[in-house]
Write a protein that holds these residues in place. Sequence first.
Motif, PDB file in Angstrom:
ATOM      1  N   LEU A  91       7.047  -4.714   2.545  1.00 18.17           N
ATOM      2  CA  LEU A  91       6.884  -6.140   2.296  1.00 18.17           C
ATOM      3  C   LEU A  91       7.318  -6.900   3.548  1.00 18.17           C
ATOM      4  O   LEU A  91       8.507  -6.980   3.847  1.00 18.17           O
ATOM      5  N   LEU A  92       6.367  -7.454   4.281  1.00 22.50           N
ATOM      6  CA  LEU A  92       6.653  -8.045   5.577  1.00 22.50           C
ATOM      7  C   LEU A  92       6.804  -9.555   5.560  1.00 22.50           C
ATOM      8  O   LEU A  92       7.379 -10.127   6.476  1.00 22.50           O
ATOM      9  N   SER A  93       6.269 -10.238   4.577  1.00 23.10           N
ATOM     10  CA  SER A  93       6.344 -11.693   4.546  1.00 23.10           C
ATOM     11  C   SER A  93       7.142 -12.153   3.335  1.00 23.10           C
ATOM     12  O   SER A  93       7.407 -11.379   2.420  1.00 23.10           O
ATOM     13  N   ARG A  94       7.504 -13.442   3.351  1.00 25.18           N
ATOM     14  CA  ARG A  94       8.264 -14.014   2.249  1.00 25.18           C
ATOM     15  C   ARG A  94       7.585 -15.284   1.786  1.00 25.18           C
ATOM     16  O   ARG A  94       7.123 -16.043   2.626  1.00 25.18           O
ATOM     17  N   PRO A  95       7.512 -15.540   0.498  1.00 25.45           N
ATOM     18  CA  PRO A  95       7.923 -14.625  -0.563  1.00 25.45           C
ATOM     19  C   PRO A  95       6.894 -13.514  -0.762  1.00 25.45           C
ATOM     20  O   PRO A  95       5.720 -13.664  -0.423  1.00 25.45           O
ATOM     21  N   SER A  96       7.374 -12.424  -1.298  1.00 27.19           N
ATOM     22  CA  SER A  96       6.521 -11.296  -1.664  1.00 27.19           C
ATOM     23  C   SER A  96       6.855 -10.897  -3.088  1.00 27.19           C
ATOM     24  O   SER A  96       7.978 -11.092  -3.548  1.00 27.19           O
ATOM     25  N   VAL A  97       5.878 -10.325  -3.763  1.00 26.50           N
ATOM     26  CA  VAL A  97       6.085  -9.851  -5.136  1.00 26.50           C
ATOM     27  C   VAL A  97       5.556  -8.432  -5.232  1.00 26.50           C
ATOM     28  O   VAL A  97       4.468  -8.132  -4.731  1.00 26.50           O
ATOM     29  N   VAL A  98       6.334  -7.574  -5.862  1.00 23.87           N
ATOM     30  CA  VAL A  98       5.865  -6.224  -6.158  1.00 23.87           C
ATOM     31  C   VAL A  98       6.076  -6.003  -7.656  1.00 23.87           C
ATOM     32  O   VAL A  98       7.136  -6.272  -8.191  1.00 23.87           O
ATOM     33  N   LEU A  99       5.012  -5.587  -8.325  1.00 27.97           N
ATOM     34  CA  LEU A  99       5.046  -5.311  -9.759  1.00 27.97           C
ATOM     35  C   LEU A  99       5.185  -3.804  -9.912  1.00 27.97           C
ATOM     36  O   LEU A  99       4.317  -3.051  -9.477  1.00 27.97           O
ATOM     37  N   LEU A 100       6.306  -3.378 -10.513  1.00 24.44           N
ATOM     38  CA  LEU A 100       6.645  -1.954 -10.595  1.00 24.44           C
ATOM     39  C   LEU A 100       6.720  -1.458 -12.021  1.00 24.44           C
ATOM     40  O   LEU A 100       7.190  -2.170 -12.912  1.00 24.44           O
ATOM     41  N   ARG A 101       6.280  -0.216 -12.220  1.00 18.13           N
ATOM     42  CA  ARG A 101       6.525   0.478 -13.485  1.00 18.13           C
ATOM     43  C   ARG A 101       7.986   0.907 -13.506  1.00 18.13           C
ATOM     44  O   ARG A 101       8.650   0.893 -12.463  1.00 18.13           O
ATOM     45  N   ASP A 102       8.477   1.318 -14.664  1.00 18.02           N
ATOM     46  CA  ASP A 102       9.882   1.709 -14.748  1.00 18.02           C
ATOM     47  C   ASP A 102      10.207   2.953 -13.929  1.00 18.02           C
ATOM     48  O   ASP A 102      11.363   3.197 -13.611  1.00 18.02           O
ATOM     49  N   ASP A 103       9.205   3.716 -13.515  1.00 13.73           N
ATOM     50  CA  ASP A 103       9.458   4.891 -12.673  1.00 13.73           C
ATOM     51  C   ASP A 103       9.427   4.540 -11.182  1.00 13.73           C
ATOM     52  O   ASP A 103       9.561   5.408 -10.326  1.00 13.73           O
ATOM     53  N   GLY A 104       9.239   3.255 -10.852  1.00 14.84           N
ATOM     54  CA  GLY A 104       9.232   2.809  -9.472  1.00 14.84           C
ATOM     55  C   GLY A 104       7.862   2.795  -8.815  1.00 14.84           C
ATOM     56  O   GLY A 104       7.718   2.343  -7.682  1.00 14.84           O
ATOM     57  N   SER A 105       6.847   3.271  -9.521  1.00 12.88           N
ATOM     58  CA  SER A 105       5.504   3.252  -8.940  1.00 12.88           C
ATOM     59  C   SER A 105       4.935   1.826  -8.971  1.00 12.88           C
ATOM     60  O   SER A 105       5.231   1.041  -9.858  1.00 12.88           O
ATOM     61  N   VAL A 106       4.124   1.526  -7.982  1.00  8.35           N
ATOM     62  CA  VAL A 106       3.596   0.173  -7.805  1.00  8.35           C
ATOM     63  C   VAL A 106       2.361  -0.041  -8.668  1.00  8.35           C
ATOM     64  O   VAL A 106       1.424   0.747  -8.638  1.00  8.35           O
ATOM     65  N   ILE A 107       2.381  -1.130  -9.426  1.00  4.02           N
ATOM     66  CA  ILE A 107       1.193  -1.565 -10.159  1.00  4.02           C
ATOM     67  C   ILE A 107       0.355  -2.426  -9.220  1.00  4.02           C
ATOM     68  O   ILE A 107      -0.843  -2.249  -9.089  1.00  4.02           O
ATOM     69  N   GLU A 108       1.014  -3.358  -8.542  1.00  4.88           N
ATOM     70  CA  GLU A 108       0.341  -4.255  -7.592  1.00  4.88           C
ATOM     71  C   GLU A 108       1.409  -4.919  -6.733  1.00  4.88           C
ATOM     72  O   GLU A 108       2.564  -5.000  -7.123  1.00  4.88           O
ATOM     73  N   ARG A 109       1.024  -5.394  -5.559  1.00  8.34           N
ATOM     74  CA  ARG A 109       1.943  -6.156  -4.717  1.00  8.34           C
ATOM     75  C   ARG A 109       1.184  -7.279  -4.026  1.00  8.34           C
ATOM     76  O   ARG A 109      -0.022  -7.183  -3.793  1.00  8.34           O
ATOM     77  N   TRP A 110       1.910  -8.349  -3.738  1.00  8.57           N
ATOM     78  CA  TRP A 110       1.329  -9.527  -3.113  1.00  8.57           C
ATOM     79  C   TRP A 110       2.217  -9.979  -1.964  1.00  8.57           C
ATOM     80  O   TRP A 110       3.439 -10.005  -2.098  1.00  8.57           O
ATOM     81  N   GLN A 111       1.589 -10.377  -0.847  1.00 13.12           N
ATOM     82  CA  GLN A 111       2.292 -10.921   0.293  1.00 13.12           C
ATOM     83  C   GLN A 111       1.529 -12.131   0.817  1.00 13.12           C
ATOM     84  O   GLN A 111       0.354 -12.303   0.513  1.00 13.12           O
ATOM     85  N   HIS A 112       2.214 -12.956   1.578  1.00  9.00           N
ATOM     86  CA  HIS A 112       1.635 -14.137   2.220  1.00  9.00           C
ATOM     87  C   HIS A 112       1.426 -15.293   1.237  1.00  9.00           C
ATOM     88  O   HIS A 112       1.531 -16.425   1.625  1.00  9.00           O
ATOM     89  N   ALA A 113       1.094 -15.008  -0.004  1.00 11.40           N
ATOM     90  CA  ALA A 113       0.919 -16.048  -1.028  1.00 11.40           C
ATOM     91  C   ALA A 113       1.255 -15.446  -2.385  1.00 11.40           C
ATOM     92  O   ALA A 113       0.979 -14.276  -2.639  1.00 11.40           O
ATOM     93  N   LEU A 114       1.880 -16.245  -3.225  1.00 10.87           N
ATOM     94  CA  LEU A 114       2.223 -15.763  -4.561  1.00 10.87           C
ATOM     95  C   LEU A 114       0.986 -15.759  -5.457  1.00 10.87           C
ATOM     96  O   LEU A 114       0.145 -16.652  -5.360  1.00 10.87           O
ATOM     97  N   PRO A 115       0.893 -14.768  -6.345  1.00 11.47           N
ATOM     98  CA  PRO A 115      -0.223 -14.749  -7.292  1.00 11.47           C
ATOM     99  C   PRO A 115       0.032 -15.770  -8.401  1.00 11.47           C
ATOM    100  O   PRO A 115       1.109 -16.368  -8.469  1.00 11.47           O
TER     101      PRO A 115
END
Length: 116
Positions: free
Chosen positions: A81-105
Amino acid sequence: MVAKVAGIKSRPSTNGPREIPGGLSRAKIVLMIAKILYNKETESQNLAESFAKSLEELKVPNELIDADTRDGAALAELYDLLSRPSVVLLRDDGSVIERWQHALPLATDISYLAHQ
């Protein structure tokens, strides 16, 4: 499965998907969290806090994390995650569902993914 010990119920395991008891369709719930990375005392903090409130209203679990802390730096490095704000949507096992950078979804987009 809930275990009974001396009449006391333990909490169900949160490892992986679980079934909803008594549901007609026996739907599965995947536990997840939206982690929101921001920089303290910047515009990204205001955006992140407002976004977190929107997610709470939609019943989406979330966590605000300051990028300048040890946890924030680790999260940024782990998920690139290089920019702020960033969002990462994670499953409980830590795997990524989706991530967003540069702009919030849109919060509704995350809610949709979280409640599928």
